[in-house]
Design an enzyme around this catalytic site. Structure first.
Site: not given
Length: 423
Positions: A65, A68-69, A140
Site C-alpha cells: 500500500h 502504491e502511494h 489513513e
C-alpha cells in the site's frame, strides 16, 4: 496479436503477450467516448514474506500500500498533475493480493497511457518524500481504526487465520510502516513490478495495435526472477480464535462472522468454486432466503446486513456482517439453518432463480469498464480467463451447493468478531 471471441456474452478482446512477459488485453467498445486503462501488479498486502533468488525476505506489513502511494512520484513531479493536464482522472488501490493503477479519459488517450505505463515502471523515492508520506498513511490508518465495520472485518480475519498474512491490515500498522524506507520500497519494486508479473487491460473505442505498440515502447524489455511467495503453513479449518470482542465509541454493536473454507485452487476450478460459494451464501442467508426474512422481521439484523464468499490466495471463507444487538443469536441461527439445509436440502427453484440472477448481474457488469478491467486482471492472476464465466455458472448443480454448505457451515469452522459500544 490474437482476437479472442466470446459469443455467449457477445464480447471479444485482443490479446498479446509482449516479449517481456507482460499480458495486454484490449476490449473494444465502439462509439463510446470514455476510454479506460488499468495496469495491475500481482502484488498485494499479503506478499510480505517470500524467497528471492533463494534467500528468505520479510518486509514490513503495509509496504504494498505504501508503494502504491509512492509510485505517483516521478523525477519531474507528481503524476497526478500531469494526468489532470491531459484531461484524465487517475486513481489506484491496493488489495490483499493486487495493486492496480488506472485512469479514465475522453481525449489524449495515447499520452495518458504512456504516462500510466511510465509511472508504474519508474520508481523514484527519496528519504524526504518517503518520510512525508508516512504522516499521510498514518492518518489513513487512524481513520480505518476509527471505523467499527472495518475493525470487525479485520478482527474476523485475525480470528480465522493463525499464520496467513490476511490476518494483518492492508495498510499495515503505525508501527509497521515506521520500518519502511526508500530502500525497502525499491527492493519490493524490483521484486514484484516485473512486466511478467503485470497485466494491462484497456477498454473503449481504441486502436488495439496502438495500445500494443505503446506497451512495447513504455515497458522494460528485461525481466528478473520473480519471488517465491510464502503464506505460512497450511491452515487447519478450525479458526485460531472462535470469538473476538472490542469496544469503540459507537451507538450499536456491529459484527462480522465467518466460516473457513479450503483453498480454491486455480483457473476454472477457482472460478467455479466462487460461483458455488456465492450461491451457497445467498441460499443460506441472502436477501431471498427464508432465514434472512426471519432475522430481519425479528430485528436481529437490518438492511445493512450482507453475506458472501471471499477468496484470497490460500484463504477462502463465507462471511457475513452487519449491525445487531445480539450477534451470537445471528450466528446461532445461521448454524441451525446450515444443519437444516444439510439434512433437508433446499428448493431447486430457489437455486435456479439465484443462479440465473447471479449470472444476469455478472453479465450486466460487462457494461462497466472498471469491472471488466479489474476482473480480467484478477482472474488472470488466478489462472483463469474471466470471459469464460458463463461456463463456470453452467457447470454448477444444486448438489454442488448442497455439498459445499454441508461441509462448511459447521460450528467448528466458525468465528465471530463483535465491536460493542463503550459503556
Amino acid at each position: 496479436m490474437k482476437l479472442l471471441k466470446y459469443p455467449r456474452i457477445g464480447e471479444c478482446c485482443y490479446e498479446q503477450r509482449l516479449g517481456n512477459g507482460m499480458l495486454v488485453r484490449v476490449v473494444p467498445k465502439r462509439d463510446f467516448a470514455k476510454k479506460y486503462a488499468f495496469a495491475a501488479v500481482d502484488f498485494g498486502a499479503i506478499d510480505t514474506s517470500f524467497r528471492l533468488r533463494g534467500e528468505p525476505v520479510r518486509v514490513p506489513d503495509g509496504i504494498a500500500h505504501y508503494l502504491e502511494h509512492k509510485m505517483f512520484d516521478l523525477p519531474e513531479g507528481s503524476a497526478d498533475g500531469r494526468f489532470a493536464a491531459l484531461g484524465a482522472v487517475p486513481n489506484a488501490f491496493t488489495s490483499y493480493d493486487m495493486t492496480a493503477y488506472h485512469f479514465s479519459c475522453t481525449e489524449h488517450f495515447a499520452e495518458n497511457l504512456r504516462l500510466l505505463l511510465r509511472m508504474v515502471t519508474t520508481p523514484y523515492f527519496t528519504p524526504e518524500s518517503v518520510e512525508k508520506e508516512r504522516g499521510i498513511i498514518t492518518q489513513e490508518i487512524r481513520m480505518y481504526e476509527d471505523n467499527a465495520e472495518q475493525r470487525a472485518a479485520e478482527d474476523l480475519f485475525a480470528a480465522l487465520y493463525k499464520e496467513h498474512p490476511v490476518r494483518t491490515s492492508i495498510a499495515g500498522t503505525v508501527e509497521s510502516i515506521g520500518e519502511i524506507t526508500a530502500q525497502s520500497l525499491y527492493d519490493c519494486f524490483r521484486a514484484f513490478y516485473q512486466p511478467s508479473n503485470m497485466v494491462l487491460c484497456v477498454t473503449g473505442d481504441v486502436d488495439a495495435e496502438e495500445v500494443m505498440r505503446i506497451a512495447e515502447e513504455m515497458t522494460p524489455q528485461e525481466n528478473a526472477d520473480l519471488p517465491e511467495r510464502r503464506y505460512g503453513a497450511p491452515e487447519a479449518m478450525r479458526p485460531a480464535e472462535a470469538r473476538t470482542l472490542r469496544q469503540m465509541e459507537i451507538s450499536m454493536p456491529t459484527f462480522a462472522l465467518g466460516f473457513k473454507v479450503e483453498p480454491a485452487g486455480k483457473g476454472m476450478e477457482a472460478m467455479r468454486r466462487e460461483v458455488v460459494g456465492d450461491i451457497a451464501a445467498e441460499i443460506l442467508v441472502g436477501e431471498s432466503s427464508p432465514l434472512y426474512q426471519r432475522l430481519y422481521e425479528s430485528g436481529l439484523i437490518d438492511g445493512g446486513f450482507s453475506v458472501g464468499y471471499e477468496s484470497i490466495k490460500d484463504a477462502c471463507l463465507i462471511s457475513a456482517n452487519g449491525d445487531s444487538d445480539d450477534p451470537e443469536a445471528v450466528l446461532d441461527a445461521i448454524l441451525k439453518e446450515g444443519e437444516r439445509v444439510a439434512r433437508e436440502g433446499f428448493e431447486e427453484d430457489l437455486f435456479r432463480r439465484l443462479k440465473k440472477s447471479a449470472l444476469g448481474r455478472r453479465t450486466r457488469d460487462l457494461d462497466s469498464f472498471e469491472s471488466i478491467c479489474y476482473r480480467i486482471c484478477a482472474y488472470q492472476f488466478d489462472g483463469a480467463d474471466y470471459f469464460e464465466f458463463p461456463a463456470a455458472y453452467a457447470s454448477v448443480a444444486p448438489e454442488d451447493v448442497q455439498a459445499f454448505l454441508t461441509n462448511v457451515i459447521r460450528p467448528e469452522r466458525a468465528a465471530l468478531s463483535v465491536v460493542r459500544p463503550k459503556k
